[in-house]
Motif scaffolding. Structure first.
Motif, PDB file in Angstrom:
ATOM      1  N   UNK A  83      41.711  39.373  40.670  1.00 27.26           N
ATOM      2  CA  UNK A  83      40.462  39.167  41.394  1.00 27.26           C
ATOM      3  C   UNK A  83      40.561  37.873  42.179  1.00 27.26           C
ATOM      4  N   UNK A  84      39.819  37.765  43.288  1.00 24.69           N
ATOM      5  CA  UNK A  84      39.769  36.480  43.983  1.00 24.69           C
ATOM      6  C   UNK A  84      39.313  35.394  43.021  1.00 24.69           C
ATOM      7  N   UNK A  85      39.810  34.173  43.193  1.00 22.09           N
ATOM      8  CA  UNK A  85      39.509  33.088  42.258  1.00 22.09           C
ATOM      9  C   UNK A  85      38.015  32.860  42.099  1.00 22.09           C
ATOM     10  N   UNK A  86      37.259  32.999  43.199  1.00 21.93           N
ATOM     11  CA  UNK A  86      35.829  32.730  43.132  1.00 21.93           C
ATOM     12  C   UNK A  86      35.057  33.851  42.410  1.00 21.93           C
ATOM     13  N   UNK A  87      35.735  34.974  42.141  1.00 21.69           N
ATOM     14  CA  UNK A  87      35.089  36.110  41.472  1.00 21.69           C
ATOM     15  C   UNK A  87      35.413  36.159  39.986  1.00 21.69           C
ATOM     16  N   UNK A  88      36.443  35.407  39.572  1.00 24.10           N
ATOM     17  CA  UNK A  88      36.908  35.462  38.185  1.00 24.10           C
ATOM     18  C   UNK A  88      35.800  35.131  37.188  1.00 24.10           C
ATOM     19  N   UNK A  89      35.038  34.070  37.443  1.00 24.04           N
ATOM     20  CA  UNK A  89      33.991  33.658  36.506  1.00 24.04           C
ATOM     21  C   UNK A  89      32.940  34.749  36.337  1.00 24.04           C
ATOM     22  N   UNK A  90      32.569  35.385  37.455  1.00 28.70           N
ATOM     23  CA  UNK A  90      31.565  36.436  37.372  1.00 28.70           C
ATOM     24  C   UNK A  90      32.078  37.613  36.556  1.00 28.70           C
ATOM     25  N   UNK A  91      33.315  38.012  36.778  1.00 30.72           N
ATOM     26  CA  UNK A  91      33.884  39.147  36.054  1.00 30.72           C
ATOM     27  C   UNK A  91      33.914  38.875  34.546  1.00 30.72           C
ATOM     28  N   UNK A  92      34.241  37.647  34.171  1.00 33.80           N
ATOM     29  CA  UNK A  92      34.297  37.314  32.748  1.00 33.80           C
ATOM     30  C   UNK A  92      32.917  37.410  32.107  1.00 33.80           C
ATOM     31  N   UNK A  93      31.870  37.043  32.850  1.00 29.01           N
ATOM     32  CA  UNK A  93      30.503  37.140  32.330  1.00 29.01           C
ATOM     33  C   UNK A  93      30.021  38.586  32.362  1.00 29.01           C
ATOM     34  N   UNK A  94      30.416  39.321  33.392  1.00 31.30           N
ATOM     35  CA  UNK A  94      29.995  40.714  33.557  1.00 31.30           C
ATOM     36  C   UNK A  94      30.413  41.569  32.361  1.00 31.30           C
ATOM     37  N   UNK A  95      31.557  41.279  31.767  1.00 33.83           N
ATOM     38  CA  UNK A  95      32.086  42.076  30.665  1.00 33.83           C
ATOM     39  C   UNK A  95      31.115  42.188  29.495  1.00 33.83           C
ATOM     40  N   UNK A  96      30.320  41.143  29.282  1.00 34.62           N
ATOM     41  CA  UNK A  96      29.426  41.130  28.126  1.00 34.62           C
ATOM     42  C   UNK A  96      27.953  41.220  28.519  1.00 34.62           C
ATOM     43  N   UNK A  97      27.674  41.585  29.757  1.00 38.07           N
ATOM     44  CA  UNK A  97      26.287  41.607  30.244  1.00 38.07           C
ATOM     45  C   UNK A  97      25.419  42.583  29.457  1.00 38.07           C
TER      46      UNK A  97
END
Length: 270
Positions: A83-97
């Motif tokens: 994933x683009x670097x700026x999207x990594x943090x969101x993806x990590x949070x999205x997993x447990x939403x």
């Protein structure tokens, strides 16, 4: 020719090894570039970890730098950042939403895209992506969709502009299967899909796409995306503003039932 990447750990490691071997061999970046068919700037990109080396680069550079197979071995572990670097943090949070609410204005959200539709989106990226990079990003996008079926469930609210559904992205057959996929998802108890009709003169979503996400701790985060960048924020005032906006957009869009009728109509016309 290699294309610019976000730079994964494996790419940075390969670049550091390549640079060290070049220095030990007393070879300049210009000389290495001339030997492998790269410009000096592309060699710099490989060595800094922001350019994925081609197979030809690896095969020609290894003997030229007296690497004795070191580069060939290192290349076997190369992978792009998924994933683009700026999207990594969101993806990590999205997993447990616990909840994810999103408003789409240009393309459908990645969580509800079919494989064909997602491939068409990634293939349209500019500057163009390499084929293997498209494949890697496609796989990463599809893996995110486990959020739809995982337990505990995540309540998902999708609001999309009707214009997104009307665009035959990937061709009419891909468009039809994507619409049919939306209808299947809409049958899930924890998924709500609504459409903002083109016929409406005005609504609250003119500032663009937005996403709201609830964490397992019941904390709400906001996410907004623009050209080449995305931003996640937790400032209460900013998140509150997005909540107000999304709530208004949701109230102005067609109900889930009426949205389903519209999507069925669109499918029937294809």
């Amino acid at each position: 020719m290699a294309t610019k990447d976000e730079g994964s750990d494996s790419m940075r490691m390969f670049g550091a090894v390549s640079k060290a071997l070049r220095a030990a061999a007393g070879v300049s970046q210009e000389a290495l570039g001339e030997h492998v068919g790269y410009s000096k700037s592309l060699v710099q990109g490989v060595e800094s970890g922001t350019r994925m080396p081609s197979q030809r680069y690896v095969e020609l550079a290894d003997p030229f730098l007296n690497a004795n197979g070191t580069l060939l071995s290192a290349a076997a572990h190369l992978s792009r950042q998924r994933f683009p670097s700026w999207f990594e943090d969101f993806v990590s949070v999205e997993k447990t939403a616990r909840s994810l609410w999103t408003y789409c204005t240009n393309v459908l959200h990645g969580l509800v895209q079919t494989e064909e539709y997602a491939d068409a989106v990634l293939s349209a990226y500019c500057p163009a992506l390499e084929e293997d990079e498209i494949a890697e990003r496609l796989q990463a996008r599809l893996e995110r969709q486990s959020l739809l079926t995982r337990k505990p469930i995540c309540d998902l609210s999708i609001i999309t502009e009707e214009s997104v559904l009307l665009r035959p992205l990937g061709g009419k057959s891909v468009q039809k299967r994507q619409l049919e996929h939306l209808l299947k998802l809409a049958e899930l108890r924890h998924v709500s899909i609504q459409v903002m009709p083109l016929m409406y003169e005005s609504h609250a979503g003119f500032d663009g796409p937005l996403t709201l996400l609830e964490t397992p701790e019941h904390r709400w985060l906001g996410y907004a995306e623009g050209q080449n960048r995305g931003f996640m924020f937790d400032d209460p005032e900013e998140v509150s503003a997005l909540h107000q906006r999304y709530s208004m957009i949701r109230s102005q869009a067609l109900t889930p039932r009426d949205s389903r009728v519209l999507i069925e109509k669109l499918v029937g016309e294809l």
